[in-house]
Design a protein around this motif. Structure first.
Motif, mmCIF file in Angstrom:
data_model
loop_
_atom_site.group_PDB
_atom_site.id
_atom_site.type_symbol
_atom_site.label_atom_id
_atom_site.label_comp_id
_atom_site.label_asym_id
_atom_site.label_seq_id
_atom_site.Cartn_x
_atom_site.Cartn_y
_atom_site.Cartn_z
ATOM 1 N N TYR A 175 58.248 22.856 4.827
ATOM 2 C CA TYR A 175 58.516 21.585 5.312
ATOM 3 C C TYR A 175 58.702 19.769 4.306
ATOM 4 C CZ TYR A 175 53.353 21.496 5.283
ATOM 5 O OH TYR A 175 52.069 21.489 5.309
ATOM 6 N N LYS A 176 58.746 20.001 3.375
ATOM 7 C CA LYS A 176 59.842 19.207 2.447
ATOM 8 C C LYS A 176 60.004 18.376 2.731
ATOM 9 C CE LYS A 176 62.233 21.447 -0.973
ATOM 10 N NZ LYS A 176 62.706 22.449 -1.922
ATOM 11 N N ASN A 177 60.872 19.024 3.953
ATOM 12 C CA ASN A 177 61.994 17.474 3.974
ATOM 13 C C ASN A 177 61.784 17.463 5.055
ATOM 14 O OD1 ASN A 177 64.316 18.294 1.745
ATOM 15 N ND2 ASN A 177 64.585 20.499 3.168
ATOM 16 N N VAL A 178 60.946 17.095 5.872
ATOM 17 C CA VAL A 178 60.545 16.364 6.896
ATOM 18 C C VAL A 178 60.119 15.311 6.564
ATOM 19 C CG1 VAL A 178 58.979 16.621 10.007
ATOM 20 C CG2 VAL A 178 60.860 19.035 8.271
ATOM 21 N N PRO A 179 60.392 13.979 6.665
ATOM 22 C CA PRO A 179 59.282 12.429 6.704
ATOM 23 C C PRO A 179 58.197 12.456 7.161
ATOM 24 C CG PRO A 179 61.744 11.971 7.558
ATOM 25 C CD PRO A 179 61.213 13.385 7.577
ATOM 26 N N MET A 180 57.215 12.323 6.257
ATOM 27 C CA MET A 180 55.800 12.498 7.056
ATOM 28 C C MET A 180 54.770 10.952 6.529
ATOM 29 S SD MET A 180 54.168 16.486 7.002
ATOM 30 C CE MET A 180 52.737 15.429 7.731
ATOM 31 N N TRP A 181 53.750 10.661 7.763
ATOM 32 C CA TRP A 181 52.536 10.284 7.448
ATOM 33 C C TRP A 181 51.596 10.074 7.213
ATOM 34 C CZ3 TRP A 181 52.899 4.583 9.534
ATOM 35 C CH2 TRP A 181 52.072 3.563 8.882
ATOM 36 N N ILE A 182 50.676 10.859 5.856
ATOM 37 C CA ILE A 182 49.700 11.040 6.659
ATOM 38 C C ILE A 182 48.349 10.614 6.723
ATOM 39 C CG2 ILE A 182 47.843 12.658 5.080
ATOM 40 C CD1 ILE A 182 50.564 14.543 4.433
ATOM 41 N N PHE A 183 47.390 11.154 7.920
ATOM 42 C CA PHE A 183 46.337 9.431 7.598
ATOM 43 C C PHE A 183 44.565 10.560 7.412
ATOM 44 C CE2 PHE A 183 49.440 8.059 10.178
ATOM 45 C CZ PHE A 183 49.515 6.697 9.843
ATOM 46 N N VAL A 232 47.679 18.080 0.597
ATOM 47 C CA VAL A 232 49.349 18.544 0.747
ATOM 48 C C VAL A 232 49.941 17.114 -0.035
ATOM 49 C CG1 VAL A 232 50.502 18.363 2.663
ATOM 50 C CG2 VAL A 232 48.562 19.514 2.772
ATOM 51 N N PHE A 233 49.359 15.605 1.220
ATOM 52 C CA PHE A 233 50.330 15.178 0.062
ATOM 53 C C PHE A 233 50.947 14.612 -1.919
ATOM 54 C CE2 PHE A 233 49.765 10.873 -2.168
ATOM 55 C CZ PHE A 233 50.653 10.447 -1.789
ATOM 56 N N ARG A 234 49.852 15.280 -2.177
ATOM 57 C CA ARG A 234 50.081 15.785 -3.740
ATOM 58 C C ARG A 234 51.434 16.291 -3.772
ATOM 59 N NH1 ARG A 234 47.402 18.141 -8.133
ATOM 60 N NH2 ARG A 234 47.366 17.415 -9.520
ATOM 61 N N GLU A 235 50.997 17.512 -3.093
ATOM 62 C CA GLU A 235 51.860 18.597 -3.118
ATOM 63 C C GLU A 235 53.462 18.338 -2.829
ATOM 64 O OE1 GLU A 235 53.559 22.844 -4.372
ATOM 65 O OE2 GLU A 235 51.903 21.553 -4.983
ATOM 66 N N LEU A 236 53.558 17.303 -1.601
ATOM 67 C CA LEU A 236 54.976 16.880 -1.309
ATOM 68 C C LEU A 236 54.937 16.538 -2.464
ATOM 69 C CD1 LEU A 236 53.914 16.362 2.757
ATOM 70 C CD2 LEU A 236 55.492 17.772 1.697
ATOM 71 N N ARG A 237 54.138 15.140 -2.784
ATOM 72 C CA ARG A 237 55.073 14.547 -3.805
ATOM 73 C C ARG A 237 56.064 15.235 -5.333
ATOM 74 N NH1 ARG A 237 51.520 9.853 -5.826
ATOM 75 N NH2 ARG A 237 50.282 11.201 -5.995
ATOM 76 N N LYS A 238 55.024 16.332 -5.237
ATOM 77 C CA LYS A 238 55.194 17.567 -6.903
ATOM 78 C C LYS A 238 56.571 17.830 -6.107
ATOM 79 C CE LYS A 238 51.517 19.215 -8.895
ATOM 80 N NZ LYS A 238 50.689 20.439 -8.877
ATOM 81 N N LEU A 239 56.798 18.024 -4.585
ATOM 82 C CA LEU A 239 57.601 18.611 -4.353
ATOM 83 C C LEU A 239 59.291 17.775 -4.171
ATOM 84 C CD1 LEU A 239 57.025 21.247 -1.583
ATOM 85 C CD2 LEU A 239 57.718 22.173 -3.927
ATOM 86 N N GLY A 240 58.996 16.311 -4.227
ATOM 87 C CA GLY A 240 60.217 15.713 -4.716
ATOM 88 C C GLY A 240 60.371 14.531 -2.888
ATOM 89 N N GLN A 241 58.825 14.871 -2.049
ATOM 90 C CA GLN A 241 58.855 14.241 -1.170
ATOM 91 C C GLN A 241 58.155 12.220 -1.044
ATOM 92 O OE1 GLN A 241 57.105 13.783 2.860
ATOM 93 N NE2 GLN A 241 58.372 15.817 3.077
ATOM 94 N N GLU A 242 58.300 11.746 -0.293
ATOM 95 C CA GLU A 242 57.215 10.594 -0.741
ATOM 96 C C GLU A 242 56.929 9.834 -0.330
ATOM 97 O OE1 GLU A 242 56.405 8.714 -2.879
ATOM 98 O OE2 GLU A 242 57.545 9.818 -4.571
ATOM 99 N N PRO A 243 56.801 11.162 0.724
ATOM 100 C CA PRO A 243 55.630 10.954 2.191
ATOM 101 C C PRO A 243 54.055 9.830 2.212
ATOM 102 C CG PRO A 243 53.992 12.460 0.750
ATOM 103 C CD PRO A 243 55.501 12.330 0.484
#
Length: 258
Positions: free
Chosen positions: A192-200, A216-227
């Protein structure tokens, strides 16, 4: 005596008004063979089946599981009943209810000395509740009045975990998502790296370790997303009230489109 009576009457009026608000969420059953997923659905004011509307799925926490088709509205439903929301974000909002014997996420939970430990799975079959939710999602998204480019999902605690779960199983369905005090196996993030996310998450959460969200937040950033990531340093497990109070949450959510 008069003061006590006045307070009692006022409480009854407030309680009645809130109950009336909740009744705007229509009770429905999604039946597949011998299995049923109960859910509540809120249609926009002046709903017109010939128009198209965004759709929001909200997944509740473990404490709201059951089959009464009511408890799942305990947290989050008020946010969608405000005049501001109804006016500015006309949409369809769905609160499914997970049965007590099931779980939104495919996760193993072990309790040791009152502490809970979560082992999230990579792949594997969906739980019965998630399987039903996936089919309900397909049904709703395929309705002519659903705006397919604006389907959203969010949830808290078990529902936050379920949010990550449904995203990895349907990564092309959702335009954006938010997870509150949830978690997932970081290997699933690439789904789901291409889905915009907000994590709380709450920094003092002693029920679901905040590290689970951060990983999860850290991994998404590694994958190029900016959640988006928000941690409330003084909050325990109930970080959802703070998340719901974020003025930008709904504008951000509805601002995303596929």
């Amino acid at each position: 005596m008069k003061r006590a009576s006045l307070i009692l009457i006022l409480c009854i009026i407030i309680s009645s008004a809130f109950a009336q608000d909740l009744s705007k969420f229509k009770k429905e059953n999604f039946i597949q063979g011998i299995d049923t997923l109960k859910y509540r659905i809120l249609y926009p004011e002046n709903f017109d089946a010939n128009k198209q509307y965004p759709v929001v799925f909200f997944l509740h926490g473990r404490g709201e599981s059951g089959n009464d088709n009511e408890k799942q509205l305990t947290h989050g439903s008020k946010m969608f009943l405000t005049d501001g929301f109804r006016k500015n974000f006309p949409s369809i909002v769905i609160f499914p209810q997970c049965a007590e014997e099931s779980y939104w996420s495919n996760v193993e939970i072990e309790t040791i000395n009152t502490k809970r430990f979560f082992t999230f799975q990579k792949g594997g079959e969906a739980t019965k509740a998630m399987s039903l939710l996936l089919k309900l999602t397909d049904k709703v998204v395929n309705e002519t009045y659903a705006e397919k480019s604006r389907i959203y999902v969010g949830g808290l605690s078990m529902g936050g975990m379920g949010t990550f779960e449904i995203l990895r199983r349907k990564p092309k369905t959702f335009a954006a998502a938010f997870s509150i005090c949830g978690g997932d196996k970081i290997a699933n993030a690439k789904k789901y790296k291409n889905v915009p996310m907000w994590i709380f998450h709450g920094g003092l959460d002693d029920v679901v370790n905040p590290q689970l969200s951060y990983s999860v937040f850290r991994e998404l950033r590694k994958l190029g997303q900016e959640p988006k990531y928000t941690i409330y340093p003084k909050a325990n497990h109930n970080s959802w009230d703070s998340a719901f109070a974020e003025a930008d949450l709904l504008p951000w959510l509805f601002g995303n489109k596929k």
